[in-house]
Scaffold this motif. Structure first.
Motif, PDB file in Angstrom:
ATOM      1  N   PRO A 100       1.650   3.173  -7.940  1.00 17.38           N
ATOM      2  CA  PRO A 100       1.907   2.471  -6.889  1.00 17.38           C
ATOM      3  C   PRO A 100       3.611   2.460  -6.258  1.00 17.38           C
ATOM      4  O   PRO A 100       4.375   2.671  -7.367  1.00 17.38           O
ATOM      5  N   GLU A 148      -4.461  -3.670  -5.485  1.00 20.70           N
ATOM      6  CA  GLU A 148      -3.079  -3.792  -4.863  1.00 20.70           C
ATOM      7  C   GLU A 148      -2.309  -4.990  -4.667  1.00 20.70           C
ATOM      8  O   GLU A 148      -1.418  -5.533  -5.068  1.00 20.70           O
ATOM      9  N   ARG A 197      -1.669  -6.677  -7.817  1.00 18.49           N
ATOM     10  CA  ARG A 197      -0.206  -6.104  -8.577  1.00 18.49           C
ATOM     11  C   ARG A 197       0.889  -6.746  -7.604  1.00 18.49           C
ATOM     12  O   ARG A 197       1.940  -7.101  -8.220  1.00 18.49           O
ATOM     13  N   GLN A 221      -7.962  -2.594  -2.708  1.00 21.79           N
ATOM     14  CA  GLN A 221      -6.939  -3.446  -1.876  1.00 21.79           C
ATOM     15  C   GLN A 221      -6.812  -4.725  -2.724  1.00 21.79           C
ATOM     16  O   GLN A 221      -5.856  -5.153  -2.846  1.00 21.79           O
TER      17      GLN A 221
END
Lengths: 392, 223
Positions: free
Chosen positions: A261, B181, B184, B178
């Motif tokens: 990421p 994400e 995170r 998603q």
């Protein structure tokens, strides 16, 4: 070491240690960290916030190095997407902007094995011939190191020939992360961290100024980031040749670390703030809007940054890695961004000499700019609908 | 609150707002520095620039004291919905204020709402409008909820059956990616994500369903 004791050290003007820097990276309250960095920023620069009118040219993306984080380079000339400009094509990039010329050309390239060294000398001479007062900030330390090895010259010889051709300063790219255990994994076949530092030491010794970067948010640790900053701080103590530190956020699209990421905005702001506090001998901390997006770069002006870089036109390296930032901003965009952040815009040249000092906008003026921005971008929406739902 | 922040709040004449919150929120909402941020057209007179950090520090202080580190996340099929979907309002929370906008003015607006809102109000940022980067930063300015629709990079809704192959995991729904994400991003801001289920497409074993007491809900489940 507690945050409060670090705050006291900063107030006394004491240098922060490695342990202090790690404490700052782990401090949970982002705004407290930002406030501390902001006090240092304002002690140095007040509200003054710098930018310049620059343009980027990447004359070739052919590169012998196989860095995992790079989405820009092509290993060989015949590969799809590989591009190498002729010197005439590169000169044309400036020629078509002579009506409103930049003050700086920033050139960063791949490590092309097939070009003669004279190509680069001719390139610089052509720009200077076209516009003698243009500042040429060209070739990262990685490129300079490559030139020396590839063409059988010393680093000093490479730099001298390039200076004779028109080189004015070095950009800060290619530093990535100095930690050998990380660098060997993400960029094993180009200059090491020590070699990068050595090139800048030599350049500073020849009177050239340069910048320094750090690529963060991939596989490195906070310890690696701190060690990177401390290595730069040590060299700056020795040479005083660095002008600005530029933290660069890793972008994962289309490269060898695409499964990672990207760093988040909080990480961006935290890194800017820590760098302002740790790099006490760096005059400027840049918030590079291409890397962190214009929105976050603007907020970073309250977290220790005092420089937004420049108009850039036309950036390709980050856009290849999936950056959603535009490839360039106008002078008016940068002035507006700085004013919205409550700062005073200063157009500078590459060596931070003031070219134009703008007024700090009043609130109504800033508001008008915001509305103009809405017409240019799409980020807006209905305001504050108060909505309630039925309890289950 | 560290002394540095307290000093800055004193200089900005904002510490008094903490006392005003105790008995006269209505007056606080009329304060000339806060009122413009709370209403439509806020950008016209918003004091977003010089005092933004102070506003944010005060809002963050209030958020931590009154709401803790939990962040409720609504993943909607359409971010423009104007009511909290039935059955998804966390217990003990009376209202959700969804803040939309751009850049610094969005952060100022969120901070102003946090400073003037009742403790049982959730202050949400519309992440599908603001982007995850700015939405994450807004958590430091008083936001404690994420509100928005899942979408791809072009802003288009993600199909319910869209998926992506991941090494070692097989085909994983894009919506789940998603969610990961967002989790995170929230953890990166040192917050605890609590995903609020908004219907069948988002419901899975790890989501919170309407009948559950959110105070006992599993948190941080999407990673």
């Amino acid at each position: 070491m507690s945050f409060t004791s670090i705050q006291d050290k900063v107030a006394r003007g004491e240098r922060l240690t490695r342990e202090d820097a790690l404490t700052l990276f782990h401090h949970p309250k982002l705004l407290e960290l930002g406030a501390l960095a902001n006090t240092v920023r304002e002690q140095r620069h007040g509200d003054r916030t710098f930018f310049n009118k620059n343009m980027r040219i990447e004359v070739t993306n052919v590169c012998m190095a196989s860095c995992l984080f790079c989405s820009f380079a092509k290993l060989e000339e015949h590969m799809p997407g590989a591009q190498t400009m002729t010197v005439e094509q590169a000169w044309h990039e400036l020629e078509q902007r002579l009506d409103d010329p930049p003050t700086e050309i920033h050139i960063v390239n791949g490590l092309h094995p097939g070009l003669p060294f004279s190509y680069y000398e001719t390139l610089l001479r052509g720009f200077k011939k076209m516009k003698p007062d243009i500042h040429l900030k060209c070739f990262t330390a990685v490129e300079i190191h490559f030139f020396a090895a590839h063409y059988g010259l010393t680093v000093a010889e490479v730099l001298k020939r390039l200076v004779d051709a028109g080189l004015d300063s070095l950009p800060g790219g290619g530093a990535e992360i100095f930690a050998p255990e990380v660098r060997s994994r993400i960029s094993h076949d180009k200059a090491t961290g020590a070699e990068w530092l050595a090139v800048h030491r030599i350049a500073h010794g020849m009177g050239l100024r340069s910048n320094a970067t750090m690529l963060y948010g991939h596989i490195e640790t906070f310890d690696n980031r701190v060690d990177h900053m401390l290595a730069l701080r040590d060299l700056q103590d020795e040479t005083k040749g660095f002008q600005a530190f530029i933290p660069l956020a890793f972008h994962p699209d289309g490269n060898g670390m695409k499964n990672l990421p990207a760093p988040t905005a909080v990480d961006d702001l935290r890194t800017v703030a820590v760098s302002r506090l740790v790099l006490d001998n760096f005059e400027h901390i840049k918030s590079y809007w291409v890397s962190s997006t214009p929105d976050v770069a603007q907020i970073a002006l309250s977290f220790g940054a005092d420089d937004l870089d420049g108009t850039i036109i036309h950036e390709t390296i980050y856009s290849a890695a999936g950056s959603t930032s535009p490839s360039g901003l106008s002078e008016a965009d940068l002035v507006r961004m700085i004013r919205e952040a409550g700062r005073t815009p200063i157009e500078r040249d590459t060596l931070y000499r003031v070219r134009k000092e703008y007024s700090r906008a009043s609130a109504p003026e800033a508001a008008v700019k915001v509305k103009e921005r809405k017409n240019l971008t799409v980020i807006t929406g209905p305001l504050d609908p108060r909505i309630t739902g039925d309890a289950p | 609150m560290i002394p540095l922040v307290r000093i800055q709040l004193e200089r900005a004449n904002m510490l008094g707002w903490l006392k005003l919150r105790e008995g006269a929120r209505q007056n606080l909402r009329q304060d000339p520095r806060l009122a413009p941020l709370l209403h439509e057209g806020a950008e016209a007179n918003a004091p977003v620039s010089a005092e933004l950090m102070e506003l944010g520090a005060l809002a963050d202080h209030i958020r931590q004291a009154e709401a803790g580190d939990d962040v409720y996340v609504w993943l909607l099929s359409d971010a423009a919905v104007t009511e909290v979907p039935v059955g998804t309002r966390p217990k003990g929370k009376k209202a959700v204020i969804v803040c939309r906008g751009e850049g610094l003015s969005l952060l100022g607006r969120i901070a102003a709402h946090r400073i003037t809102a009742d403790p049982d109000t959730l202050i949400a940022v519309d992440f599908s409008k603001a982007g995850l980067e700015l939405a994450q930063v807004s958590l430091g300015f008083g936001a404690n909820a994420f509100w928005g629709a899942l979408s791809n990079k072009r802003g288009l809704p993600i199909a319910e059956d869209a998926s992506k192959k991941l090494k070692g995991e097989g085909m994983v729904p894009l919506r789940e990616l998603q969610r990961r994400e967002i989790a995170r991003v929230l953890r990166g801001a040192r917050r605890n994500p609590i995903f609020v289920s908004t219907g069948e497409p988002e419901r899975d074993a790890k989501s919170i369903t309407a009948a559950e007491n959110y105070e006992h809900a599993e948190t941080g489940t999407a990673e």
